[in-house]
Design an enzyme around this catalytic site. Sequence first.
Site, PDB file in Angstrom:
ATOM      1  N   GLU A   1      17.298 -75.673 -32.450  1.00 23.12           N
ATOM      2  CA  GLU A   1      18.684 -75.184 -32.485  1.00 23.12           C
ATOM      3  C   GLU A   1      19.151 -74.936 -33.916  1.00 23.12           C
ATOM      4  O   GLU A   1      19.774 -73.923 -34.227  1.00 23.12           O
ATOM      5  CB  GLU A   1      19.629 -76.185 -31.807  1.00 23.12           C
ATOM      6  CG  GLU A   1      19.564 -76.119 -30.302  1.00 23.12           C
ATOM      7  CD  GLU A   1      20.427 -77.197 -29.645  1.00 23.12           C
ATOM      8  OE1 GLU A   1      21.089 -76.884 -28.668  1.00 23.12           O
ATOM      9  OE2 GLU A   1      20.420 -78.349 -30.121  1.00 23.12           O
TER      10      GLU A   1
ATOM     11  N   HIS B   1      14.043 -59.049 -19.297  1.00 30.15           N
ATOM     12  CA  HIS B   1      15.451 -59.285 -18.925  1.00 30.15           C
ATOM     13  C   HIS B   1      15.683 -60.731 -18.476  1.00 30.15           C
ATOM     14  O   HIS B   1      16.580 -61.006 -17.688  1.00 30.15           O
ATOM     15  CB  HIS B   1      15.915 -58.338 -17.813  1.00 30.15           C
ATOM     16  CG  HIS B   1      15.514 -56.918 -18.025  1.00 30.15           C
ATOM     17  ND1 HIS B   1      16.293 -56.009 -18.694  1.00 30.15           N
ATOM     18  CD2 HIS B   1      14.373 -56.252 -17.681  1.00 30.15           C
ATOM     19  CE1 HIS B   1      15.676 -54.836 -18.742  1.00 30.15           C
ATOM     20  NE2 HIS B   1      14.495 -54.950 -18.143  1.00 30.15           N
TER      21      HIS B   1
END
Length: 485
Positions: free
Chosen positions: A304, A164
Amino acid sequence: MTQNQFDKKNQAWSALFSEPMSDLVKRYTASVFFDKRLWQADIAGSLAHAEMLCHQGILSAQDHASIGAGMQRIREEIESGQFDWQLDLEDVHLNIEARLTQLIGDAGKRLHTGRSRNDQVATDVRLWLRDELDAIRVLLVELQCALIEVAEQNVEVILPGFTHLQVAQPVSFGHHMLAYVEMFSRDAQRLADVRRRTNCLPLGAAALAGTSYPLDRERVAISLGMVDEHGVPCVCQNSLDAVSDRDFAIEFTAAASLCMVHISRMSEELILWMSQNFGFIKIADRFTTGSSIMPQKKNPDVPELARGKTGRVVGHLMGLLTLMKGQPLAYNKDNQEDKEPLFDTVDTLKDTLRIFAEMVGGQLNPATGLKEGAITVNAQAMERAALKGYATATDLADYLVKKGLPFRDAHETVAHAVKAAVAHQVDLSELPLAVLQGFHASIEQDVYDCLSLRGSLNARDVLGGTAPNQVRLQIARHRQRLAGV
Ligand code: ARG
């Protein structure tokens, strides 16, 4: 013969048509400007077909020899950039065949005996993709080797493992790198499987129903290397399916999408790790870009873009699936639309794998004789971060279990200890023994061994676990596996 007469004569269907195709339709239906990259496969397929026609007595030895010589000339013209690709001739197949006929006359026109562009194009795309799959396999091996190298150098480096995106448990950075090796090794397996079904011969299916000439399809398959691992020729067994099947393209794009998804996940981590807030790694300047307005910036453009290009490849998968979904048997012109997504998927995947292999593994620096990767690991920053989020809380619970507590009770007890540590803004390992004993009387001095990051790591000495011992075993296993590829 003038070029014009030649073009007209070579339109197989022209006698039936009372008016020429409009320029707009010509442009709309032509594919030569993208499918010309199939030229090598097209020539290889034609040569194998001609050899078989000759062997079967369908084509004379003289015609066969002329076709060989003509194709050699065409190959040279294409390689030297002198070949005159013509939109009027629609696609790579008709361009090459027309030039062949221009060069050698009637023998060129006999090449298309027992063949259609429908089985021809299906063969060409399969041959082309097969070679690209071989190149991709090599790139995947290089990337895995680069990751293994980085793993080996960082077996003992500890970073916080997250679930998480919250600090969970300490893990070895080497172990983290090997998680990606697992993903890329599955990608390689999937692509090897795709290759088996790609490497199967449609030629001989002709337009859709097979042909009345006594072709030897297996002979063609063997000469094109379309054989299985035992050397048994692989020939598409149903002519309707042979000309219309594009499963191999879809399977490839699906496997490529998944591989890109793996690269994208890795990119996401590199981007996070490079940010000031993490500071876990640096990416060398040659792989980053600056900002036109903010002078302090160094941006991780390569990861990216890789993350972004994943969307494009997944898009191609959707495109190909949608392309096929409404098509009745057999060949339809829709199929011409398979090429651009397929080509772009191959280009994008290859470029991305290559750039990642280089970013992770590095290039040889001729000055030092060493390979220099573009990623520098900041072990201190990783370890500092691992110390922040109570990453050894599970280890304290495991310690209490060993002292006889049921796990659920131990879990609850440790939650209280963490609460106290948070209140005092210290790590669990910084709580004095007396305080720890306040949570459970069984706690003794040896508790500090398991509260350290290294103790936590070493404890996970189970198959597939993060203990350095296990990580080294995995590195050896991967090296052995890749040596056999
Ligand atoms: N350029 C076509 C393609 O890529 C070749 C096959 C054309 N066949 C036909 N019957 N029009 O699919």
